[in-house]
Each structure stands twice: as structure tokens, then as C-alpha cells.
Design an enzyme around this catalytic site. Structure first.
Site, PDB file in Angstrom:
ATOM      1  N   ASN A 220      -2.140  13.053  -4.262  1.00  0.00           N
ATOM      2  CA  ASN A 220      -3.629  13.460  -5.058  1.00  0.00           C
ATOM      3  C   ASN A 220      -3.524  14.989  -4.580  1.00  0.00           C
ATOM      4  O   ASN A 220      -3.838  15.837  -5.739  1.00  0.00           O
ATOM      5  CB  ASN A 220      -4.621  12.850  -4.689  1.00  0.00           C
TER       6      ASN A 220
ATOM      7  N   ASP B  86       0.797  -1.049  -0.025  1.00  0.00           N
ATOM      8  CA  ASP B  86       0.011  -0.001   0.106  1.00  0.00           C
ATOM      9  C   ASP B  86       0.927   1.348   0.027  1.00  0.00           C
ATOM     10  O   ASP B  86       1.779   1.361   0.850  1.00  0.00           O
ATOM     11  CB  ASP B  86      -0.816   0.063   1.190  1.00  0.00           C
TER      12      ASP B  86
ATOM     13  N   GLU C 217      -4.955   2.448  -4.200  1.00  0.00           N
ATOM     14  CA  GLU C 217      -3.366   2.488  -4.090  1.00  0.00           C
ATOM     15  C   GLU C 217      -2.686   1.377  -3.506  1.00  0.00           C
ATOM     16  O   GLU C 217      -1.675   1.389  -2.964  1.00  0.00           O
ATOM     17  CB  GLU C 217      -2.928   3.984  -3.393  1.00  0.00           C
TER      18      GLU C 217
ATOM     19  N   HIS D 258      -5.043  14.577  -9.169  1.00  0.00           N
ATOM     20  CA  HIS D 258      -5.613  13.104  -9.531  1.00  0.00           C
ATOM     21  C   HIS D 258      -4.627  12.431 -10.538  1.00  0.00           C
ATOM     22  O   HIS D 258      -4.428  11.424 -10.819  1.00  0.00           O
ATOM     23  CB  HIS D 258      -6.942  13.031  -9.921  1.00  0.00           C
TER      24      HIS D 258
ATOM     25  N   ASP E 109      -2.280   9.432 -10.771  1.00  0.00           N
ATOM     26  CA  ASP E 109      -2.564   8.282 -11.455  1.00  0.00           C
ATOM     27  C   ASP E 109      -0.861   7.820 -12.087  1.00  0.00           C
ATOM     28  O   ASP E 109      -0.730   6.686 -12.000  1.00  0.00           O
ATOM     29  CB  ASP E 109      -3.578   8.456 -12.554  1.00  0.00           C
TER      30      ASP E 109
HETATM   31  N1  LIG Z   1      -5.124   9.446  -8.536  1.00  0.00           N
HETATM   32  C1  LIG Z   1      -5.793   8.352  -8.121  1.00  0.00           C
HETATM   33  N2  LIG Z   1      -5.943   8.242  -6.658  1.00  0.00           N
HETATM   34  C2  LIG Z   1      -6.433   7.006  -6.194  1.00  0.00           C
HETATM   35  C3  LIG Z   1      -6.883   6.145  -7.072  1.00  0.00           C
HETATM   36  N3  LIG Z   1      -7.573   5.096  -6.303  1.00  0.00           N
HETATM   37  C4  LIG Z   1      -7.550   5.664  -4.934  1.00  0.00           C
HETATM   38  N4  LIG Z   1      -6.892   6.800  -5.017  1.00  0.00           N
HETATM   39  C5  LIG Z   1      -6.662   7.713  -3.858  1.00  0.00           C
HETATM   40  O1  LIG Z   1      -5.745   7.103  -2.995  1.00  0.00           O
HETATM   41  C6  LIG Z   1      -5.863   7.657  -1.698  1.00  0.00           C
HETATM   42  C7  LIG Z   1      -5.838   6.689  -0.386  1.00  0.00           C
HETATM   43  O2  LIG Z   1      -6.021   7.660   0.838  1.00  0.00           O
HETATM   44  P1  LIG Z   1      -5.994   6.772   2.009  1.00  0.00           P
HETATM   45  O3  LIG Z   1      -6.906   5.611   2.131  1.00  0.00           O
HETATM   46  O4  LIG Z   1      -6.293   7.999   2.917  1.00  0.00           O
HETATM   47  O5  LIG Z   1      -4.415   6.357   2.301  1.00  0.00           O
HETATM   48  P2  LIG Z   1      -3.006   7.168   2.075  1.00  0.00           P
HETATM   49  O6  LIG Z   1      -3.194   8.703   1.985  1.00  0.00           O
HETATM   50  O7  LIG Z   1      -2.258   6.582   1.388  1.00  0.00           O
HETATM   51  O8  LIG Z   1      -2.690   6.921   3.546  1.00  0.00           O
HETATM   52  P3  LIG Z   1      -1.915   5.704   4.281  1.00  0.00           P
HETATM   53  O9  LIG Z   1      -2.641   4.300   3.521  1.00  0.00           O
HETATM   54  O10 LIG Z   1      -2.649   5.520   5.582  1.00  0.00           O
HETATM   55  O11 LIG Z   1      -0.435   5.765   4.059  1.00  0.00           O
HETATM   56  C8  LIG Z   1      -7.319   8.347  -1.703  1.00  0.00           C
HETATM   57  O12 LIG Z   1      -6.949   9.814  -1.863  1.00  0.00           O
HETATM   58  C9  LIG Z   1      -7.855   7.994  -2.984  1.00  0.00           C
HETATM   59  O13 LIG Z   1      -8.641   9.015  -3.634  1.00  0.00           O
HETATM   60  C10 LIG Z   1      -6.692   6.133  -8.373  1.00  0.00           C
HETATM   61  O14 LIG Z   1      -6.902   5.260  -9.240  1.00  0.00           O
HETATM   62  N5  LIG Z   1      -5.877   7.146  -8.967  1.00  0.00           N
END
Ligand SMILES: Nc1nc2c(ncn2[C@@H]2O[C@H](COP(=O)(O)OP(=O)(O)OP(=O)(O)O)[C@@H](O)[C@H]2O)c(=O)[nH]1
Length: 368
Positions: free
Chosen positions: A239, A231, A274, A244, A248
Site C-alpha cells: 500500500n 495472511d 489482508e 491503496h 486492492d
Molecule cells: N489496499 C487495501 N489495503 C488493506 C485493506 N485492508 C487492509 N489493508 C492494509 O493491509 C495492511 C496490513 O498491515 P499490517 O497489519 O501491518 O500487516 P503487514 O504489513 O501485511 O505485515 P505482516 O502481516 O506482519 O506481514 C494495512 O496497511 C492495511 O491498511 C484493503 O481492503 N485494501
């Protein structure tokens, strides 16, 4: 597949050459051979068999050589028929004409098997015209002396049957092509359904299938199976700061980077958002830890599309006797959660974490 097609064509050519030689021998022994067939039939056999031989030795010339046996066969039949009509006006003309005519559908078939559809249609039209137009004209001008009044209707019937052969061959080729198209688009759909659009990696659905089948095969072969849940850390901040689209690009970069640090037997999938999942068959615990560490270090030390450091947290679980796919994933997820809680940018083994916190009952939903 193309090799199978080539092999079938070679076999056809060798059998064809053998059959022509057999016909030549039979006609010679029975005394029904025409003066021109004494040399034309062996020559045809040599061309057909020789082309087959060259095709076997030089597969790169296959496409260029294919018209040779087809043209030779069609030209031979046209020549044999015309020579029969011009040079053999005796009572045997009837027999020789018919024996030539019943080989002609085979020549049409060869054209459809060896050539593309439009070329095959052109070859068949030329052959049919070269055969039937002069015959009908001669019959009409009463220049076929040994033929009775039934010859005309018979010619028409044979011409119609030849037209039907060509039509049937055209239909078969069309059906075969549409079947091939349908198979190719079904295959494309299967690939699309199993692929993550953003990263091009296998998606969650496809990975679940892989996990189930790999777990079964590992059990049968008594081999260890490890999974690693990866992860990206603080990805939301990427983002938020860069947008975004850049997020990506970072995910694409992450997937490609991790793929280069895995064995070809390992599967890497985008598990969602992610999160990525590695399925590493035949991998015991220590080797799984090494893989996870290798991936972690590679991510931490590689330049990123957004120009900032990026780290990942990883949870590793090795399949135990009573594990199924769900419990294995749950253990990897718990290990990942521990890695996040412990400060991120680290690898945690489910086995260690099981020992450290046997009462941990965090059950994040794992499946959509
Ligand atoms: N650009 C992009 N962002 C994504 C995608 N799928 C998920 N995300 C973003 O990934 C982020 C995940 O955020 P969180 O679950 O809070 O996790 P984090 O910020 O990585 O924090 P930790 O996992 O706790 O380290 C969110 O802002 C989602 O919008 C995608 O396909 N593209």
C-alpha cells in the site's frame, strides 16, 4: 424452476386435451352436440394435446408454441358462439350459447397462464369483444328470436363477470410478479450481505456461518475439518509503495489465485484486511498442510499486479474433539502468528505449534 413451469404447462395441455375429448363424447352420446362441434372439438383436442407433445420433445420451442393452444381455444369459442347464433336459431340456441359462454373464462385463464401479461390482456380483449359486441348488437336488433326479454340483462351480467375474471387474473399475475421480484431482491440482499465487496468472496459473517454448520456436519459424519488462516506478508509496504488502489488489486488477485488452488468443497473467505480463511471439510492434518503449501507456493510463484514478489503466511488448525469454532480459529491464528514470527512465507500447523509452545497464551481478538 423454469422446468417446473414447463412441466406444469405440459400437464395442463394434456389434461385440457383429455377434457375436450370427454366433453365431445358426452355431447355426442347425449345428442346435444352441434354439427360443427362434431369435428371442431376433436380438432381442438388434437391441437392442444399435440402442442403439449411437441413442447415435451422440443423444449427449445416452448416460447414459440405457447400461443398455439391459447389461440386455438379462444378462436374455437368465438367460432362456436357465432355459429350457434347464426346457424342454430332453434330452442337449443339458448343452451348452446350458455355452454360456450361458461368456457370463455377458462380461455382467459389459459391466456394468462401461457402468455405474457400484455399479450394475455390483448387476447382476452379480442375474445371478449368478438363474443359480446355482436351478441349485444343482435340482441338490440331483436335478431335473437328464441331469447326472452331477460337475455339483455343476462348478457350484461355475463359480460361483467367476464370482465371481473380478467381483472382478477391480471391482479393474480401482478401479485405473483411482485412476489417474485421481492424474492429475487431478498436473495440479492442475502448474497450481498454474505459477500466481500472487494474480492467477491464470502465475507467474515458468511464464513462464520459456514464454519458453524461445517463443524456440526463434520462432527455428525465423524469427518476431519481443517481451517487455514492466510495472511499476506508485508502488505502495508504494498500500500505504502504503490497506493491503496494497487493494494486492492493485489487482494483481488490473491483471492482469485487461491480459489483456483482449492477444491470446490472448500470455502475461501476474506476474513478481514489482508487475511483470508479456508474451510476445508473432510481434510485431515497432512492433507491440510498440503493444501496450505500448495497455496503458499502458488502465491509466491505467480506474477502480481504490482509486479513485485508477494508471499503469504499460513496457520493450519484441524478440529479436535473439544474444539468449537472459536477455539479452532484461535489455534489457527496462533499458528499464523508463529509463521509470521518465524520469518513469514511459511505454513505452520497448530498441532505442531501446540506441542512446541504449550504455554503460549497469545489471544488476539478474533471477532469484530
Ligand atoms: N489496499 C487495501 N489495503 C488493506 C485493506 N485492508 C487492509 N489493508 C492494509 O493491509 C495492511 C496490513 O498491515 P499490517 O497489519 O501491518 O500487516 P503487514 O504489513 O501485511 O505485515 P505482516 O502481516 O506482519 O506481514 C494495512 O496497511 C492495511 O491498511 C484493503 O481492503 N485494501
Amino acid at each position: 424452476m423454469p422446468e417446473t413451469v414447463a412441466r406444469v404447462l405440459h400437464i395442463l395441455l394434456f389434461i385440457g386435451a383429455t377434457v375436450i375429448l370427454c366433453v365431445w363424447q358426452i355431447e355426442l352420446h347425449q345428442g346435444v352436440i352441434t354439427p360443427w362441434d362434431i369435428w371442431m372439438e376433436p380438432l381442438l383436442a388434437v391441437i392442444v394435446g399435440g402442442t403439449g407433445l411437441v413442447m415435451v420433445r422440443r423444449p427449445d420451442l416452448d416460447a414459440r408454441l405457447r400461443p398455439i393452444p391459447v389461440s386455438a381455444f379462444n378462436l374455437y369459442l368465438i367460432a362456436a358462439l357465432h355459429l350457434t347464433l347464426l346457424e342454430s336459431p332453434g330452442p337449443e340456441q339458448w343452451y348452446q350459447t350458455l355452454t360456450t359462454l361458461y368456457w370463455v373464462p377458462l380461455a382467459y385463464g389459459c391466456a394468462f397462464v401461457f402468455l405474457t401479461l400484455p399479450v394475455a390482456l390483448v387476447v382476452c380483449s379480442i375474445t371478449a369483444s368478438a363474443i359480446f359486441v355482436p351478441m349485444v348488437l343482435w340482441w338490440h336488433q331483436d335478431q335473437l328470436p328464441t331469447w326472452t326479454w331477460e337475455s339483455g340483462p343476462l348478457l350484461v351480467v355475463i359480460a361483467l363477470s367476464h370482465a371481473m375474471y380478467v381483472l382478477l387474473l391480471w391482479a393474480v399475475v401482478k401479485l405473483r410478479d411482485s412476489h417474485a421480484d421481492a424474492s429475487a431482491s431478498a436473495e440479492r440482499m442475502r448474497t450481498l450481505a454474505a459477500t466481500d465487496v472487494l474480492t467477491g468472496l464470502p465475507n467474515r459473517r458468511s464464513m462464520l456461518d459456514t464454519l458453524h454448520s461445517t463443524l456440526d456436519s463434520s462432527r455428525r459424519a465423524d469427518l476431519p475439518l481443517a481451517i487455514v488462516l492466510v495472511d499476506a506478508d508485508h502488505f502495508k509496504a504494498v500500500n505504502d509503495r504503490h497506493g491503496h488502489a494497487v493494494g486492492d488489486a493485489v487482494l483481488i488477485h490473491l483471492g482469485a489465485l487461491m480459489r483456483t488452488h482449492l477444491r470446490s468443497s472448500d470455502t475461501l473467505a476474506r476474513w478481514g484486511g489482508e487475511e483470508f480463511l479456508i474451510c476445508a471439510p473432510g481434510t485431515p492434518q497432512e492433507a491440510a498442510r498440503e493444501i496450505a503449501e500448495r497455496v503458499r507456493e502458488a502465491v509466491a510463484s505467480s506474477p502480481t499486479p504490482h509486479g513485485e514478489p508477494l508471499t503469504v503466511s499460513l496457520g493450519v488448525a484441524v478440529c479436535r474433539d473439544h474444539d468449537d469454532v472459536d477455539s479452532l480459529l484461535l489455534r489457527a491464528d496462533r499458528a499464523l502468528y508463529t509463521a509470521k514470527s518465524a520469518g513469514r512465507d511459511r505454513v505452520v500447523l497448530a498441532a505442531e505449534q501446540d506441542l512446541a509452545a504449550p504455554g503460549d497464551t497469545r489471544t488476539a481478538p478474533l471477532f469484530d
